[in-house]
Design an enzyme around this catalytic site. Structure first.
Site, PDB file in Angstrom:
ATOM      1  N   VAL A  63      74.051  83.116 -25.897  1.00 38.30           N
ATOM      2  CA  VAL A  63      73.073  84.255 -26.631  1.00 38.30           C
ATOM      3  C   VAL A  63      73.743  85.118 -27.546  1.00 38.30           C
ATOM      4  O   VAL A  63      73.235  86.046 -28.222  1.00 38.30           O
ATOM      5  CB  VAL A  63      72.219  85.151 -25.436  1.00 38.30           C
ATOM      6  CG1 VAL A  63      71.350  84.097 -24.804  1.00 38.30           C
ATOM      7  CG2 VAL A  63      73.397  85.968 -24.695  1.00 38.30           C
ATOM      8  N   ASN A  89      67.479  87.851 -20.103  1.00 38.94           N
ATOM      9  CA  ASN A  89      68.159  87.866 -18.828  1.00 38.94           C
ATOM     10  C   ASN A  89      69.558  87.708 -18.779  1.00 38.94           C
ATOM     11  O   ASN A  89      70.088  88.109 -18.022  1.00 38.94           O
ATOM     12  CB  ASN A  89      67.189  86.940 -17.863  1.00 38.94           C
ATOM     13  CG  ASN A  89      67.882  86.639 -16.529  1.00 38.94           C
ATOM     14  OD1 ASN A  89      67.855  87.402 -15.640  1.00 38.94           O
ATOM     15  ND2 ASN A  89      68.367  85.538 -16.475  1.00 38.94           N
ATOM     16  N   SER A 151      69.211  97.225 -15.839  1.00 40.43           N
ATOM     17  CA  SER A 151      69.876  97.377 -14.448  1.00 40.43           C
ATOM     18  C   SER A 151      69.769  98.989 -14.064  1.00 40.43           C
ATOM     19  O   SER A 151      69.672  99.912 -14.629  1.00 40.43           O
ATOM     20  CB  SER A 151      71.199  97.181 -14.836  1.00 40.43           C
ATOM     21  OG  SER A 151      72.027  97.281 -13.300  1.00 40.43           O
ATOM     22  N   TYR A 163      79.132  97.692 -18.716  1.00 36.43           N
ATOM     23  CA  TYR A 163      77.799  96.928 -18.214  1.00 36.43           C
ATOM     24  C   TYR A 163      76.833  98.188 -18.240  1.00 36.43           C
ATOM     25  O   TYR A 163      75.835  98.045 -18.846  1.00 36.43           O
ATOM     26  CB  TYR A 163      78.055  96.695 -16.677  1.00 36.43           C
ATOM     27  CG  TYR A 163      76.887  96.051 -16.106  1.00 36.43           C
ATOM     28  CD1 TYR A 163      76.709  94.656 -16.396  1.00 36.43           C
ATOM     29  CD2 TYR A 163      76.025  96.386 -15.246  1.00 36.43           C
ATOM     30  CE1 TYR A 163      75.564  93.847 -15.687  1.00 36.43           C
ATOM     31  CE2 TYR A 163      74.899  95.969 -14.637  1.00 36.43           C
ATOM     32  CZ  TYR A 163      74.767  94.621 -14.938  1.00 36.43           C
ATOM     33  OH  TYR A 163      73.609  93.904 -14.381  1.00 36.43           O
ATOM     34  N   ALA A 165      76.863 100.807 -20.267  1.00 39.90           N
ATOM     35  CA  ALA A 165      76.531 101.238 -21.754  1.00 39.90           C
ATOM     36  C   ALA A 165      75.413 100.044 -22.291  1.00 39.90           C
ATOM     37  O   ALA A 165      74.565 100.565 -22.959  1.00 39.90           O
ATOM     38  CB  ALA A 165      77.909 101.311 -22.417  1.00 39.90           C
ATOM     39  N   LYS A 167      73.369  98.097 -20.479  1.00 37.42           N
ATOM     40  CA  LYS A 167      72.136  98.246 -19.965  1.00 37.42           C
ATOM     41  C   LYS A 167      71.489  99.584 -20.302  1.00 37.42           C
ATOM     42  O   LYS A 167      70.104  99.438 -20.471  1.00 37.42           O
ATOM     43  CB  LYS A 167      72.185  98.063 -18.377  1.00 37.42           C
ATOM     44  CG  LYS A 167      73.020  96.564 -17.882  1.00 37.42           C
ATOM     45  CD  LYS A 167      72.071  95.596 -18.347  1.00 37.42           C
ATOM     46  CE  LYS A 167      72.350  94.226 -17.596  1.00 37.42           C
ATOM     47  NZ  LYS A 167      71.588  93.231 -18.049  1.00 37.42           N
ATOM     48  N   ILE A 196      70.858  92.728  -6.282  1.00 39.01           N
ATOM     49  CA  ILE A 196      69.883  91.432  -5.983  1.00 39.01           C
ATOM     50  C   ILE A 196      70.897  90.394  -5.453  1.00 39.01           C
ATOM     51  O   ILE A 196      72.021  90.286  -6.203  1.00 39.01           O
ATOM     52  CB  ILE A 196      69.100  91.085  -7.018  1.00 39.01           C
ATOM     53  CG1 ILE A 196      68.572  92.155  -7.737  1.00 39.01           C
ATOM     54  CG2 ILE A 196      68.046  89.884  -6.470  1.00 39.01           C
ATOM     55  CD1 ILE A 196      67.465  92.975  -6.994  1.00 39.01           C
TER      56      ILE A 196
HETATM   57  P1  NAP Z   1      73.943  85.128 -12.782  1.00 32.19           P
HETATM   58  O1  NAP Z   1      73.704  84.636 -11.369  1.00 32.19           O
HETATM   59  O2  NAP Z   1      75.303  85.394 -13.097  1.00 32.19           O
HETATM   60  O3  NAP Z   1      73.214  84.447 -13.990  1.00 32.19           O
HETATM   61  C1  NAP Z   1      73.316  84.545 -15.170  1.00 32.19           C
HETATM   62  C2  NAP Z   1      73.156  83.423 -16.069  1.00 32.19           C
HETATM   63  O4  NAP Z   1      73.184  83.811 -17.460  1.00 32.19           O
HETATM   64  C3  NAP Z   1      73.995  82.406 -15.801  1.00 32.19           C
HETATM   65  O5  NAP Z   1      73.694  80.975 -15.563  1.00 32.19           O
HETATM   66  C4  NAP Z   1      75.267  82.722 -16.883  1.00 32.19           C
HETATM   67  O6  NAP Z   1      76.132  81.319 -17.234  1.00 32.19           O
HETATM   68  C5  NAP Z   1      74.098  82.974 -18.082  1.00 32.19           C
HETATM   69  N1  NAP Z   1      74.847  83.587 -19.187  1.00 32.19           N
HETATM   70  C6  NAP Z   1      76.026  84.153 -19.124  1.00 32.19           C
HETATM   71  N2  NAP Z   1      76.286  84.612 -20.473  1.00 32.19           N
HETATM   72  C7  NAP Z   1      75.670  83.829 -21.129  1.00 32.19           C
HETATM   73  C8  NAP Z   1      75.456  83.608 -22.518  1.00 32.19           C
HETATM   74  N3  NAP Z   1      76.412  84.134 -23.560  1.00 32.19           N
HETATM   75  N4  NAP Z   1      74.603  82.608 -23.305  1.00 32.19           N
HETATM   76  C9  NAP Z   1      73.659  82.051 -22.249  1.00 32.19           C
HETATM   77  N5  NAP Z   1      73.795  82.191 -21.114  1.00 32.19           N
HETATM   78  C10 NAP Z   1      74.631  83.004 -20.643  1.00 32.19           C
HETATM   79  O7  NAP Z   1      73.223  86.417 -12.865  1.00 32.19           O
HETATM   80  P2  NAP Z   1      71.781  87.304 -12.091  1.00 32.19           P
HETATM   81  O8  NAP Z   1      72.413  87.910 -10.987  1.00 32.19           O
HETATM   82  O9  NAP Z   1      70.899  86.088 -12.030  1.00 32.19           O
HETATM   83  O10 NAP Z   1      71.582  88.333 -13.221  1.00 32.19           O
HETATM   84  C11 NAP Z   1      70.470  88.062 -14.350  1.00 32.19           C
HETATM   85  C12 NAP Z   1      70.309  89.362 -15.107  1.00 32.19           C
HETATM   86  O11 NAP Z   1      70.065  90.401 -14.419  1.00 32.19           O
HETATM   87  C13 NAP Z   1      71.459  89.687 -15.791  1.00 32.19           C
HETATM   88  O12 NAP Z   1      71.238  90.274 -17.136  1.00 32.19           O
HETATM   89  C14 NAP Z   1      72.091  91.017 -14.902  1.00 32.19           C
HETATM   90  O13 NAP Z   1      72.749  92.055 -15.636  1.00 32.19           O
HETATM   91  C15 NAP Z   1      70.628  91.454 -14.381  1.00 32.19           C
HETATM   92  N6  NAP Z   1      70.983  92.383 -13.102  1.00 32.19           N
HETATM   93  C16 NAP Z   1      71.545  91.528 -11.924  1.00 32.19           C
HETATM   94  C17 NAP Z   1      71.407  92.387 -10.812  1.00 32.19           C
HETATM   95  C18 NAP Z   1      72.108  91.504  -9.462  1.00 32.19           C
HETATM   96  O14 NAP Z   1      72.220  92.113  -8.680  1.00 32.19           O
HETATM   97  N7  NAP Z   1      72.134  90.200  -9.245  1.00 32.19           N
HETATM   98  C19 NAP Z   1      71.323  93.745 -10.847  1.00 32.19           C
HETATM   99  C20 NAP Z   1      70.837  94.121 -11.944  1.00 32.19           C
HETATM  100  C21 NAP Z   1      70.650  93.547 -13.171  1.00 32.19           C
HETATM  101  P3  NAP Z   1      77.519  81.502 -16.843  1.00 32.19           P
HETATM  102  O15 NAP Z   1      77.537  81.367 -15.239  1.00 32.19           O
HETATM  103  O16 NAP Z   1      78.002  80.434 -17.622  1.00 32.19           O
HETATM  104  O17 NAP Z   1      78.030  82.813 -17.267  1.00 32.19           O
END
Ligand code: NAP
Length: 253
Positions: A63, A89, A151, A163, A165, A167, A196
């Site tokens: 992305v 996402n 976030s 992060y 900045a 978000k 999460i």
């Molecule tokens: P995750 O388990 O790390 O999953 C994120 C997915 O995005 C992974 O499959 C990752 O692939 C992929 N990704 C990363 N960089 C990418 C790129 N340049 N192009 C395409 N795909 C890419 O994270 P998550 O916890 O599900 O988080 C999802 C979203 O929610 C994120 O934006 C995160 O900041 C937000 N969020 C999460 C939490 C939480 O507590 N989990 C809280 C607040 C916000 P790789 O593994 O190869 O990097």
């Protein structure tokens, strides 16, 4: 928007929150286009969803790369005809203090690459995919919905200059795009998750996690399904736009 037979793209859809969203939206009848950079993990996710009867297609894409995003959205249109929704996402963390010092001596600082990599994926990636999706929705003359994942850290969080900045920028894009795109029948909403249980939080030290959880009024981490439900709500509620929905168990950082 009724989800039945709508084509919805989810970035970072191969695991974590993105995968839970795919399952939730897919069970309500949407056809999913999952974008992720790891083809193998994408295949695994698609296999599981298809097994559950969900209509799903995978597109390997980064992305943060303009060309890769263009190609992926062209491929979605070629294979699925059009695009009705996007969930921005995909995200990464590269945490660190701006300046880490002890007794007046600097031990480390956040590097430019640490800063830039998070801005590239978490902010520029949202811009690139949002721009691509909106342009295609407008040209096809179709209504649409874009959901950006921000976030709780958008308000500022120690150790997360990069992060937080990014978000905060995502939250601002949500308001800006809602204003610009409403006349084209496109709504734009955001979700700001708290902590999460996913791979992203799996790397947090056990004692830190306990400290975080004890500050959450609901005394637990959120589940990916909690966030998937918030995303589904935004898709389905036709009067929701330009706002960020907080889903964090009541936590305040
Ligand atoms: P995750 O388990 O790390 O999953 C994120 C997915 O995005 C992974 O499959 C990752 O692939 C992929 N990704 C990363 N960089 C990418 C790129 N340049 N192009 C395409 N795909 C890419 O994270 P998550 O916890 O599900 O988080 C999802 C979203 O929610 C994120 O934006 C995160 O900041 C937000 N969020 C999460 C939490 C939480 O507590 N989990 C809280 C607040 C916000 P790789 O593994 O190869 O990097």
């Amino acid at each position: 928007m009724l989800l039945d037979n709508r084509v919805i793209a989810i970035t970072g859809g191969a695991q974590g929150l993105g995968l839970a969203m795919a399952e939730r939206l897919g069970r309500r009848g949407a056809t999913l286009a999952l974008l992720d950079r790891d083809g193998e993990r994408l295949d695994e996710a698609i296999g599981g969803l298809a097994h559950a009867g969900i209509k799903v297609h995978g597109f390997v894409a980064d992305v943060a790369e303009e060309g890769s995003v263009r190609e992926a959205f062209s491929a979605i249109e070629s294979s699925l005809g059009h695009i009705d929704g996007l969930v921005n996402n995909a995200g990464i963390v590269r945490d660190g203090m701006l300046v880490k010092a002890r007794d007046g001596r600097v031990e480390s600082t956040m590097s430019l690459s640490q800063w830039q990599s998070v801005i590239d994926v978490n902010l520029t990636g949202v811009f690139l995919c949002g721009r691509e999706a909106a342009a295609r929705m407008i040209e096809a003359g179709r209504e649409g919905v874009i959901v950006n994942i921000s976030s709780i850290s958008r308000a500022g969080n120690k150790g997360q200059s990069n992060y937080s900045a990014a978000k905060a920028g995502v939250a601002a894009l949500t308001v800006t795009w809602a204003g610009e795109l409403a006349r084209h029948g496109i709504r734009v909403g955001g979700v700001a998750p708290g902590f999460i249980e996913t791979e992203m939080t799996a790397s947090i030290r056990e004692d830190m996690l306990e400290r975080i959880t004890s500050g959450v009024p609901l005394k637990r981490l959120g589940q990916p399904e909690d966030i998937a439900e918030s995303v589904a709500f935004i898709f389905e509620n036709d009067y929701f736009t330009g706002r960020i929905m907080e889903c964090d168990g009541g936590l305040r950082l």
